[in-house]
Design an enzyme around this catalytic site. Sequence first.
Site, PDB file in Angstrom:
ATOM      1  CE  LYS A   2     -11.933   7.594 -18.623  1.00 46.38           C
ATOM      2  NZ  LYS A   2     -12.236   8.842 -17.960  1.00 46.38           N
ATOM      3  NE  ARG A  61      -2.932   0.373   3.321  1.00 48.43           N
ATOM      4  CZ  ARG A  61      -2.288   0.664   4.464  1.00 48.43           C
ATOM      5  NH1 ARG A  61      -1.655   1.812   4.608  1.00 48.43           N
ATOM      6  NH2 ARG A  61      -2.288  -0.196   5.463  1.00 48.43           N
ATOM      7  CG  ASP A  70      -9.149  15.752 -15.300  1.00 46.67           C
ATOM      8  OD1 ASP A  70      -8.462  15.163 -16.159  1.00 46.67           O
ATOM      9  OD2 ASP A  70     -10.157  15.241 -14.779  1.00 46.67           O
ATOM     10  CE1 TYR A 105     -15.985  10.923 -16.366  1.00 49.61           C
ATOM     11  CE2 TYR A 105     -15.520  11.105 -14.026  1.00 49.61           C
ATOM     12  CZ  TYR A 105     -15.880  10.345 -15.119  1.00 49.61           C
ATOM     13  OH  TYR A 105     -16.130   9.017 -14.958  1.00 49.61           O
TER      14      TYR A 105
HETATM   15  C1  LIG Z   1     -12.807   9.315 -16.752  1.00 45.80           C
HETATM   16  C2  LIG Z   1     -12.431  10.644 -16.247  1.00 45.80           C
HETATM   17  C3  LIG Z   1     -12.207  10.883 -14.884  1.00 45.80           C
HETATM   18  C4  LIG Z   1     -12.407   9.797 -13.840  1.00 45.80           C
HETATM   19  O1  LIG Z   1     -11.517   8.778 -14.003  1.00 45.80           O
HETATM   20  P1  LIG Z   1     -11.813   7.228 -13.609  1.00 45.80           P
HETATM   21  O2  LIG Z   1     -10.570   6.559 -14.012  1.00 45.80           O
HETATM   22  O3  LIG Z   1     -13.024   6.806 -14.362  1.00 45.80           O
HETATM   23  O4  LIG Z   1     -12.058   7.212 -12.133  1.00 45.80           O
HETATM   24  C5  LIG Z   1     -11.807  12.140 -14.502  1.00 45.80           C
HETATM   25  N1  LIG Z   1     -11.657  13.141 -15.399  1.00 45.80           N
HETATM   26  C6  LIG Z   1     -11.867  12.966 -16.716  1.00 45.80           C
HETATM   27  C7  LIG Z   1     -11.688  14.100 -17.649  1.00 45.80           C
HETATM   28  C8  LIG Z   1     -12.272  11.719 -17.185  1.00 45.80           C
HETATM   29  O5  LIG Z   1     -12.510  11.544 -18.487  1.00 45.80           O
END
Ligand SMILES: *Cc1c(COP(=O)(O)O)cnc(C)c1O
Length: 379
Positions: free
Chosen positions: A195, A46, A170, A98
Site C-alpha cells: 500500500k 531465503r 497493523d 482488513y
Molecule cells: C492489504 C492489507 C493487508 C494485507 O496485505 P497484502 O499485501 O495484500 O497481503 C493487511 N492489512 C491491511 C490494513 C491491508 O490494507
Amino acid sequence: MRFETLAIHRGQEPDESTGAVTVPVYQTSTYQQDGVGKPRGFEYSRTGNPTRAALETALAALEGGRHGLAFSSGVAASCAVLETLKAGDHVVAGDDLYGGTYRIFEKVYAKWGLKTTYVAADDPGAFRRAIQANTRLLWLETPTNPLLRVADVRAVARVAAEARVPLAVDNTFASPYFQRPLELGASIVVHSTTKYLAGHSDVIGGAVVTSDRRIWEAVKFHQNAAGAVPGPWDCWLVLRGLKTLAVRMREHESNALHLARRLLKHPKVAAVHYPGLPGDKGHRTAKRQMSGFGGMISVELAGGPKAVHRFFSRMRLFILAESLGGVESLVCYPPAMTHGSLPREERLRRGIKDDLVRLSVGLENKQDLWDDLKQALGG
Ligand SMILES: *Cc1c(COP(=O)(O)O)cnc(C)c1O
C-alpha cells in the site's frame, strides 16, 4: 536523523564494492563461502539477501524499531506473527479489520486451535474485558478498515502491558509517516507494504517491525523456516517507494481532507468517515497519536442500492479496484470486495452498511478528483 532523511539513507548507503548510489538488486539465490562454515554474511536468499536486508533496515528505522523483517505479502507478515503462538492460545482483536486478516484468524488458524475474540477497536475497556488466562496477543488496526475508526494505541498498549502480552498494530493505513505504534507502546508493527510504503500499485509485500529481541527471533525463525520471503526486485520496488513516502503522504492527506470536507456537505452523501474531520468520532484520539490523518475516506451514500450502482457506473477518474495507497485514486465497494469474505450479518453488526464506499485518495489534482466525485454523485 529525521524521517525524510532516514527514508532515503538508512540501510541504503552507497554499495561498498562499486559505489552504486542505489541499492543493487541482488538477484542471487546463494553466495560463495570463503571456506566450510565461513560465509561472508549471506548464505542463501531465503535466509537473507542484501537487497532485502537494506529494506528491513530502512523499515525498522522508519517505525522507530530495532528489527525489521520483510515478507512476500502483508498477510504473510501477519501469519508470521501468529506463528509465534500455539494451539490453545487466545487472541483479542479489534473488530473492524482488513477482511483478509479476519480470514486468517477464522479460516487458517482457528482449525489449529487458535481462538480469537473480536472487540470494538475504539474501546480499550473491551480489550481488557476480553482477556482470558490463555490470551497471548492483542491485535488491532488503526485507522480501521473500512470505517476509519481510531483505536487508542496507548490505552490498548497499557491493557497489553498489564496482561503481559504483546500488542500488534497493523499500521498499513497510517504508514509510519503519520503514526508510529512502537512509540505508543505497541510491541509489534505489521504492514502491507503493498500500500503506501511501496506506493505505486506495482508490488505485493509485507513487513514486521519490533524492538523486542525475542519476538524478532521468533518471527525471523518463521520467516526462514516457512519462507514467505519477498524477492530482491520486490524489495527494491518497496525501497524506492519509501524514499518518497513523506512527500506522498503529505499530499495524500491534503487531497483527502479537501474531498472529505466537500463530501460532508453534499446532499447525496449520508455520512463521511475521515478522522481528519473535526466532527469525526476518532478525531481527538487521532490528533493525539497521529501527526496526520492519511488518505483513506469512507462514505455512506444516500439513496439505497440504486445510488450505489449509479455512483460506480459514473466514476471516470477513480478506478474501481481493490487495494489502496497508490499514486492513483481508487474506489472500492467493501461489502462485495475487501469485506466480501464476511457474512452479511457480521458486516452489518460491524457497521459496514450496504451503501458504504471506500476511497483511496491518490495524488492527482484535487479539483479533478472532486469534479469526478461530484459528477458521479450527480449534482
Ligand atoms: C492489504 C492489507 C493487508 C494485507 O496485505 P497484502 O499485501 O495484500 O497481503 C493487511 N492489512 C491491511 C490494513 C491491508 O490494507
